[in-house]
Design a protein around this motif. Structure first.
Motif, short mmCIF file in Angstrom:
data_model
loop_
_atom_site.label_atom_id
_atom_site.label_comp_id
_atom_site.label_asym_id
_atom_site.label_seq_id
_atom_site.Cartn_x
_atom_site.Cartn_y
_atom_site.Cartn_z
N TRP A 25 0.80 -1.22 0.00
CA TRP A 25 0.00 0.00 0.00
C TRP A 25 0.84 1.28 0.00
O TRP A 25 0.30 2.36 -0.11
N THR A 26 2.18 1.12 0.12
CA THR A 26 3.04 2.31 0.10
C THR A 26 3.78 2.40 -1.23
O THR A 26 3.90 1.42 -1.97
N ASP A 27 4.30 3.56 -1.53
CA ASP A 27 5.08 3.77 -2.76
C ASP A 27 6.58 3.73 -2.50
O ASP A 27 7.37 4.15 -3.34
N THR A 53 -1.38 1.07 -6.04
CA THR A 53 -2.70 0.57 -6.43
C THR A 53 -2.57 -0.71 -7.25
O THR A 53 -3.27 -1.70 -7.00
N HIS A 54 -1.65 -0.72 -8.20
CA HIS A 54 -1.44 -1.90 -9.03
C HIS A 54 -0.98 -3.09 -8.19
O HIS A 54 -1.47 -4.22 -8.36
N CYS A 82 -1.47 -3.63 -4.93
CA CYS A 82 -2.58 -4.07 -4.07
C CYS A 82 -3.63 -4.84 -4.85
O CYS A 82 -4.10 -5.90 -4.41
N LEU A 83 -4.00 -4.33 -6.02
CA LEU A 83 -5.02 -5.02 -6.83
C LEU A 83 -4.52 -6.37 -7.35
O LEU A 83 -5.26 -7.36 -7.34
N SER A 84 -3.27 -6.43 -7.79
CA SER A 84 -2.75 -7.71 -8.28
C SER A 84 -2.61 -8.71 -7.13
O SER A 84 -2.89 -9.90 -7.29
N SER A 85 -2.23 -8.25 -5.93
CA SER A 85 -2.15 -9.13 -4.76
C SER A 85 -3.53 -9.67 -4.40
O SER A 85 -3.69 -10.86 -4.12
N ALA A 86 -4.52 -8.78 -4.40
CA ALA A 86 -5.89 -9.21 -4.10
C ALA A 86 -6.40 -10.18 -5.16
O ALA A 86 -7.07 -11.18 -4.84
N GLY A 87 -6.09 -9.92 -6.43
CA GLY A 87 -6.50 -10.83 -7.51
C GLY A 87 -5.88 -12.21 -7.36
O GLY A 87 -6.56 -13.23 -7.55
N ILE A 88 -4.61 -12.26 -7.01
CA ILE A 88 -3.95 -13.55 -6.80
C ILE A 88 -4.58 -14.28 -5.62
O ILE A 88 -4.81 -15.50 -5.67
N MET A 89 -4.91 -13.54 -4.55
CA MET A 89 -5.54 -14.15 -3.38
C MET A 89 -6.92 -14.73 -3.73
O MET A 89 -7.24 -15.86 -3.37
N VAL A 90 -7.72 -13.98 -4.46
CA VAL A 90 -9.05 -14.45 -4.85
C VAL A 90 -8.94 -15.64 -5.80
O VAL A 90 -9.69 -16.62 -5.68
N ALA A 91 -8.00 -15.60 -6.74
CA ALA A 91 -7.81 -16.72 -7.66
C ALA A 91 -7.41 -17.97 -6.89
O ALA A 91 -7.90 -19.07 -7.18
N GLY A 92 -6.55 -17.84 -5.90
CA GLY A 92 -6.17 -18.98 -5.07
C GLY A 92 -7.34 -19.54 -4.30
O GLY A 92 -7.53 -20.76 -4.22
#
Length: 142
Positions: free
Chosen positions: A52-54, A66-67, A69-79
């Protein structure tokens, strides 16, 4: 010296110890242990990476928080979805296996040991032979 120098003693001690503990603990206890260690690893990774930091982003990396965080969340949901599908497929296979066992005359109320015949080979040795007969048919024959 590389990673193997540090990981070898852990593997040499940890693998037999894990195998020993695994033989005494119920599989659900082991699963809970895996859940707890995975969660701790996830929290540790969030602490180290801090998506969440730059801080880690610069002109050379072409990233933004943002990218990440979103990619991490996407990987978590896909898993999560992948493991849900595996769980669903496993439950379907178990129910199919239960139907096959029921059609073969085996009841979940009867211990599996009772569907195995013991055959005497010699004075000291016995052999176990699985049968396709239902327990009731074996009892009627006895």
């Amino acid at each position: 010296h590389g990673r193997t120098t540090y990981s070898t003693p852990i593997v040499v001690v940890g693998a037999p110890l894990g195998s020993l503990l695994g033989s005494f603990l119920h599989r659900l206890v082991l699963a809970a242990f895996v859940y707890v260690t995975d969660f701790a690893q996830f929290v540790g990774a969030l602490y180290v990476v801090r998506p969440w930091t730059d801080e880690k982003c610069n002109e050379a990396t072409d990233c933004n928080s943002t990218h990440i965080c979103l990619s991490s969340a996407g990987i978590m949901v896909a898993g999560l979805l992948c493991f849900y599908v595996l769980q669903y497929a496993g439950e379907k296979l178990i129910s199919k296996n239960d139907e096959i066992e029921k059609a073969a005359g085996w009841s979940p109320d009867i211990p599996r040991e009772l569907s195995i015949e013991k055959i005497k080979i010699s004075e000291e040795k016995w052999s176990e032979v699985a049968t396709n007969e239902s327990f009731a048919a074996q009892e009627a024959r006895s």
